[in-house]
Each structure stands twice: as structure tokens, then as C-alpha cells.
Design a protein around this motif. Structure first.
Motif, PDB file in Angstrom:
ATOM      1  N   LYS A 154       0.813   5.708  -7.902  1.00 39.88           N
ATOM      2  CA  LYS A 154      -0.347   5.273  -8.690  1.00 39.88           C
ATOM      3  C   LYS A 154      -0.563   6.250  -9.847  1.00 39.88           C
ATOM      4  O   LYS A 154      -0.786   5.835 -10.996  1.00 39.88           O
ATOM      5  CB  LYS A 154      -1.589   5.187  -7.804  1.00 39.88           C
ATOM      6  CG  LYS A 154      -2.876   4.887  -8.528  1.00 39.88           C
ATOM      7  CD  LYS A 154      -2.885   3.506  -9.129  1.00 39.88           C
ATOM      8  CE  LYS A 154      -4.236   3.215  -9.761  1.00 39.88           C
ATOM      9  NZ  LYS A 154      -4.241   1.965 -10.477  1.00 39.88           N
ATOM     10  N   ALA A 155      -0.510   7.541  -9.551  1.00 33.15           N
ATOM     11  CA  ALA A 155      -0.667   8.556 -10.605  1.00 33.15           C
ATOM     12  C   ALA A 155       0.414   8.385 -11.668  1.00 33.15           C
ATOM     13  O   ALA A 155       0.129   8.441 -12.865  1.00 33.15           O
ATOM     14  CB  ALA A 155      -0.609   9.960 -10.011  1.00 33.15           C
ATOM     15  N   ARG A 156       1.641   8.140 -11.240  1.00 31.58           N
ATOM     16  CA  ARG A 156       2.742   7.968 -12.193  1.00 31.58           C
ATOM     17  C   ARG A 156       2.549   6.713 -13.031  1.00 31.58           C
ATOM     18  O   ARG A 156       2.888   6.704 -14.215  1.00 31.58           O
ATOM     19  CB  ARG A 156       4.075   7.913 -11.457  1.00 31.58           C
ATOM     20  CG  ARG A 156       5.273   7.822 -12.396  1.00 31.58           C
ATOM     21  CD  ARG A 156       6.579   7.882 -11.678  1.00 31.58           C
ATOM     22  NE  ARG A 156       6.707   6.768 -10.755  1.00 31.58           N
ATOM     23  CZ  ARG A 156       7.696   6.644  -9.892  1.00 31.58           C
ATOM     24  NH1 ARG A 156       8.643   7.553  -9.806  1.00 31.58           N
ATOM     25  NH2 ARG A 156       7.746   5.600  -9.082  1.00 31.58           N
ATOM     26  N   SER A 157       1.964   5.659 -12.450  1.00 33.91           N
ATOM     27  CA  SER A 157       1.722   4.439 -13.230  1.00 33.91           C
ATOM     28  C   SER A 157       0.677   4.675 -14.317  1.00 33.91           C
ATOM     29  O   SER A 157       0.715   4.038 -15.367  1.00 33.91           O
ATOM     30  CB  SER A 157       1.295   3.289 -12.317  1.00 33.91           C
ATOM     31  OG  SER A 157      -0.042   3.432 -11.878  1.00 33.91           O
ATOM     32  N   ILE A 158      -0.241   5.596 -14.064  1.00 34.38           N
ATOM     33  CA  ILE A 158      -1.273   5.944 -15.043  1.00 34.38           C
ATOM     34  C   ILE A 158      -0.698   6.864 -16.115  1.00 34.38           C
ATOM     35  O   ILE A 158      -0.967   6.691 -17.301  1.00 34.38           O
ATOM     36  CB  ILE A 158      -2.466   6.636 -14.339  1.00 34.38           C
ATOM     37  CG1 ILE A 158      -3.161   5.642 -13.411  1.00 34.38           C
ATOM     38  CG2 ILE A 158      -3.433   7.227 -15.351  1.00 34.38           C
ATOM     39  CD1 ILE A 158      -4.110   6.295 -12.423  1.00 34.38           C
ATOM     40  N   GLU A 159       0.062   7.831 -15.671  1.00 34.56           N
ATOM     41  CA  GLU A 159       0.606   8.845 -16.579  1.00 34.56           C
ATOM     42  C   GLU A 159       2.070   9.113 -16.209  1.00 34.56           C
ATOM     43  O   GLU A 159       2.365  10.028 -15.435  1.00 34.56           O
ATOM     44  CB  GLU A 159      -0.221  10.122 -16.480  1.00 34.56           C
ATOM     45  CG  GLU A 159       0.138  11.113 -17.525  1.00 34.56           C
ATOM     46  CD  GLU A 159      -0.786  12.321 -17.499  1.00 34.56           C
ATOM     47  OE1 GLU A 159      -0.336  13.365 -17.965  1.00 34.56           O
ATOM     48  OE2 GLU A 159      -1.934  12.221 -17.026  1.00 34.56           O
TER      49      GLU A 159
ATOM     50  N   PRO B  14       3.572  15.940 -14.975  1.00 38.18           N
ATOM     51  CA  PRO B  14       4.576  16.934 -14.575  1.00 38.18           C
ATOM     52  C   PRO B  14       4.874  16.914 -13.082  1.00 38.18           C
ATOM     53  O   PRO B  14       3.960  16.924 -12.256  1.00 38.18           O
ATOM     54  CB  PRO B  14       3.939  18.269 -14.983  1.00 38.18           C
ATOM     55  CG  PRO B  14       2.968  17.899 -16.057  1.00 38.18           C
ATOM     56  CD  PRO B  14       2.458  16.533 -15.682  1.00 38.18           C
ATOM     57  N   ASN B  15       6.139  16.851 -12.766  1.00 34.99           N
ATOM     58  CA  ASN B  15       6.652  16.957 -11.400  1.00 34.99           C
ATOM     59  C   ASN B  15       6.279  15.815 -10.473  1.00 34.99           C
ATOM     60  O   ASN B  15       6.515  15.906  -9.274  1.00 34.99           O
ATOM     61  CB  ASN B  15       6.255  18.296 -10.772  1.00 34.99           C
ATOM     62  CG  ASN B  15       6.791  19.458 -11.545  1.00 34.99           C
ATOM     63  OD1 ASN B  15       7.947  19.475 -11.940  1.00 34.99           O
ATOM     64  ND2 ASN B  15       5.946  20.434 -11.811  1.00 34.99           N
ATOM     65  N   ILE B  16       5.721  14.736 -10.991  1.00 37.97           N
ATOM     66  CA  ILE B  16       5.336  13.626 -10.116  1.00 37.97           C
ATOM     67  C   ILE B  16       6.564  12.988  -9.478  1.00 37.97           C
ATOM     68  O   ILE B  16       6.552  12.657  -8.293  1.00 37.97           O
ATOM     69  CB  ILE B  16       4.438  12.592 -10.843  1.00 37.97           C
ATOM     70  CG1 ILE B  16       3.756  11.665  -9.837  1.00 37.97           C
ATOM     71  CG2 ILE B  16       5.211  11.793 -11.869  1.00 37.97           C
ATOM     72  CD1 ILE B  16       2.693  12.312  -9.027  1.00 37.97           C
TER      73      ILE B  16
ATOM     74  N   LEU C  97       2.832  20.334  -8.779  1.00 33.04           N
ATOM     75  CA  LEU C  97       2.112  19.176  -9.296  1.00 33.04           C
ATOM     76  C   LEU C  97       2.031  19.123 -10.805  1.00 33.04           C
ATOM     77  O   LEU C  97       1.865  18.056 -11.372  1.00 33.04           O
ATOM     78  CB  LEU C  97       0.675  19.152  -8.749  1.00 33.04           C
ATOM     79  CG  LEU C  97       0.543  19.133  -7.238  1.00 33.04           C
ATOM     80  CD1 LEU C  97      -0.929  19.147  -6.868  1.00 33.04           C
ATOM     81  CD2 LEU C  97       1.221  17.927  -6.663  1.00 33.04           C
ATOM     82  N   GLY C  98       2.087  20.271 -11.449  1.00 36.42           N
ATOM     83  CA  GLY C  98       1.904  20.301 -12.905  1.00 36.42           C
ATOM     84  C   GLY C  98       0.444  20.046 -13.236  1.00 36.42           C
ATOM     85  O   GLY C  98      -0.394  19.874 -12.359  1.00 36.42           O
TER      86      GLY C  98
END
Length: 108
Positions: free
Chosen positions: A53-58, A62-64, A102-103
Motif C-alpha cells: 500500500k505504501a509503495r502504491s502511494i509512493e 526508500p527501501n520499500i 525503511l528510509g
């Protein structure tokens, strides 16, 4: 929320993260932290969903991709998460390891 979790208030931290994702659903960081808390509980499938979900937003968070890929190597994720939330907020090594794992995504 991370500060609450490190003091053992995971339930309160999770509530704060849920509020954050409701108020600002397009901010990736709370989704990442939710994933870290789930990983610490051994809920790697759920953690990966939060990180996706975080990767879909951004997508450039970093490091996702590393977190998602390493969820299969759950010991590393749990180790980083445990170190990051262990002790007081001033624990520089834990803060650095969490930052490395996590970056720091830019807030949108």
C-alpha cells in the motif's frame, strides 16, 4: 506512533496509525510503520500488504521493495524492527537501522 510502539504501547500506536491513514491516506509513512508492527508480531503477509500500500502511494519510497522482498527472510525484518523499537527514542543505533531499513519518504 513509532514513539508509542517503542514504549510498548502497540495498541495505542496502532490506533494512532489508523487515524493517520484515515486522515491522510496518501501519506506512505504510516503504512510502512503499520507493516513494521505487523512484522514484529510475525504477521508477514499482513506486513507485506501494508508495505505494498505504501509503495502504491509512493513508488520511490526508500527501501520499500527491500522490505517486501525480505519479508520471506522474516528474521531480518523482525531483527530490524525489534532493534528500531527497542529502548528509548534516543537509541541512535536503532534509529539508524530503522532509517536504513525503511528510509524516509517525502510527505505528499
Amino acid at each position: 506512533a513509532a514513539h508509542l510502539a517503542e514504549r510498548g504501547n502497540v495498541v495505542v500506536a496502532r490506533d494512532a496509525l489508523n487515524q493517520a491513514t484515515t486522515v491522510e491516506p496518501n501519506y506512505a509513512f504510516p503504512w510502512v510503520v503499520k507493516g513494521v508492527l505487523l512484522a514484529r508480531e510475525g504477521k508477514f503477509t499482513d506486513a507485506v500488504e501494508m508495505w505494498k500500500k505504501a509503495r502504491s502511494i509512493e513508488p520511490s519510497y526508500p527501501n520499500i521493495d527491500q522490505l517486501i522482498a525480505e519479508a520471506g527472510g522474516e528474521a531480518l525484518v523482525v531483527g530490524v524492527a525489534a532493534d528500531a523499537f527497542e529502548g528509548e527514542h534516543g537509541n541512535r543505533l536503532a534509529d539508524d537501522r530503522l532509517a536504513d531499513a525503511l528510509g524516509h519518504g517525502a510527505r505528499r
